[in-house]
Design an enzyme around this catalytic site. Structure first.
Site, mmCIF file in Angstrom:
data_model
loop_
_atom_site.group_PDB
_atom_site.id
_atom_site.type_symbol
_atom_site.label_atom_id
_atom_site.label_comp_id
_atom_site.label_asym_id
_atom_site.label_seq_id
_atom_site.Cartn_x
_atom_site.Cartn_y
_atom_site.Cartn_z
ATOM 1 C CD GLU A 268 -3.226 5.692 6.463
ATOM 2 O OE1 GLU A 268 -3.171 5.746 5.224
ATOM 3 O OE2 GLU A 268 -2.355 5.117 7.158
ATOM 4 C CE LYS B 37 -0.379 3.360 4.653
ATOM 5 N NZ LYS B 37 -0.391 3.493 6.102
ATOM 6 C CG ASN C 200 -1.771 1.204 1.363
ATOM 7 O OD1 ASN C 200 -1.875 1.988 0.409
ATOM 8 N ND2 ASN C 200 -2.396 1.393 2.513
ATOM 9 N N GLY D 71 1.963 2.396 10.871
ATOM 10 C CA GLY D 71 2.942 3.470 10.729
ATOM 11 C C GLY D 71 3.616 3.853 12.046
ATOM 12 C CD GLU E 185 -4.068 -2.219 7.224
ATOM 13 O OE1 GLU E 185 -2.961 -2.533 6.775
ATOM 14 O OE2 GLU E 185 -4.609 -1.132 6.962
ATOM 15 C CG HIS F 117 -6.105 2.211 4.912
ATOM 16 N ND1 HIS F 117 -5.692 3.153 5.812
ATOM 17 C CD2 HIS F 117 -5.108 1.297 4.831
ATOM 18 C CE1 HIS F 117 -4.487 2.824 6.257
ATOM 19 N NE2 HIS F 117 -4.115 1.698 5.678
ATOM 20 C CB SER G 224 4.510 -1.765 12.160
ATOM 21 O OG SER G 224 4.184 -0.395 12.353
HETATM 22 P P1 PGA Z 1 2.383 0.429 7.759
HETATM 23 O O1 PGA Z 1 0.961 0.661 7.075
HETATM 24 O O2 PGA Z 1 2.909 -0.884 7.228
HETATM 25 O O3 PGA Z 1 3.206 1.582 7.357
HETATM 26 O O4 PGA Z 1 2.141 0.348 9.239
HETATM 27 C C1 PGA Z 1 0.067 -0.390 6.862
HETATM 28 C C2 PGA Z 1 -1.201 0.121 6.240
HETATM 29 O O5 PGA Z 1 -1.681 1.187 6.633
HETATM 30 O O6 PGA Z 1 -1.766 -0.526 5.339
#
Ligand code: PGA
Length: 253
Positions: free
Chosen positions: A99, A11, A9, A175, A169, A97, A215
């Site tokens: 976000e 982003k 992903n 993140g 998630e 997601h 992560s």
């Molecule tokens: P990350 O993000 O691996 O940077 O924690 C995962 C995601 O939001 O899909």
């Protein structure tokens, strides 16, 4: 064997040129995926065609959109519909997601509409669920994700739900460098599978891939993916570094 998936992903990161180079570097590693393994690249909308042409000739490598709109078409300036994605032969789309839920106020009901439109357009939704730190600390994470699934997915027939991929998630792990422990991941994935089992029967639940996200790194992917109910990962930060993502693909069961 259920589908095992390494999904990148990106982003809102990388220029077009950087994205192209990253794909070249990852695909240059020439990892032959087993028949039940897949690698997906969820890239920004303007890069979808480029990414699609990079993976086109490769077995089990696909592109994904990171989002879509929850209406069929119309006066929604700036939005992209599942039908448009289908017309570009995009086979997957990330839906819900955290976000998007947080910054764009996406609700479970809106996500149900996105899931429906994706399926109508032959796109597999990668449906994201997961709890915040506050919810985890209050110990109500199981009920929380159950509601997310119920309100966005459980209107689907057993035939349709088979075409969904789920990504668990935990928001507190996205993140942040804080990964769920293998016990926490396995426990939640088993819980999700049991909810699916109650609704649709064990056979259906056993065939739905549930990815872990939050992560995932080169040095923890193998351990996380080795959990019985973890079928790969949805990877943000580490998917932007070719060597790291290559190791993550190699960590698939
Ligand atoms: P990350 O993000 O691996 O940077 O924690 C995962 C995601 O939001 O899909």
């Amino acid at each position: 064997m259920r589908k095992q998936i390494a999904a990148a992903n990106w982003k809102m990161n990388l220029t077009f040129q950087q994205g192209e180079k990253l794909l070249d570097d990852i695909l240059g590693a020439d990892i032959k995926l087993k028949e039940y393994q897949q690698t997906l690249f969820a890239v920004p909308f303007p890069y979808l065609l480029m990414a699609r042409s990079e993976v086109e000739e490769l077995r089990n490598y696909y592109v994904a959109a990171q989002n879509c709109y929850h209406r069929k078409n119309g006066a929604f300036t700036g939005e992209v519909s599942p039908e448009m994605l289908h017309s570009l032969a995009v086979p997957y789309c990330v839906v819900g997601h955290s976000e998007r839920r947080e910054y764009f106020n996406e609700t479970n009901a809106m996500l149900a509409d996105k899931v429906n439109l994706c399926l109508e357009n032959f796109i597999t939704p990668i449906f994201c669920c997961g709890e915040s730190l506050t919810i985890r600390e209050s110990g109500t994470q199981n009920q929380f994700v159950e509601t997310q699934l119920k309100e966005s997915l459980f209107h689907l027939s057993a035939e349709k739900i088979k075409d969904i991929v789920i990504a668990y998630e935990p928001i507190w792990a996205i993140g942040t460098g804080k990964t769920a422990s293998t016990d926490q991941a396995q426990e939640m994935h088993a819980h999700l599978r049991s909810i699916l089992g109650k609704q649709y029967g064990k056979d259906v639940a056993d065939n739905i891939s549930i990815l872990y996200g939050g992560s995932v790194k080169a040095n923890n992917a193998k351990e996380l993916f080795s959990c019985a109910d973890v079928d790969g990962g949805l990877v943000g930060g580490a998917s932007l570094i070719a060597d790291d993502f290559i190791q993550i693909i190699r960590a698939l069961k």
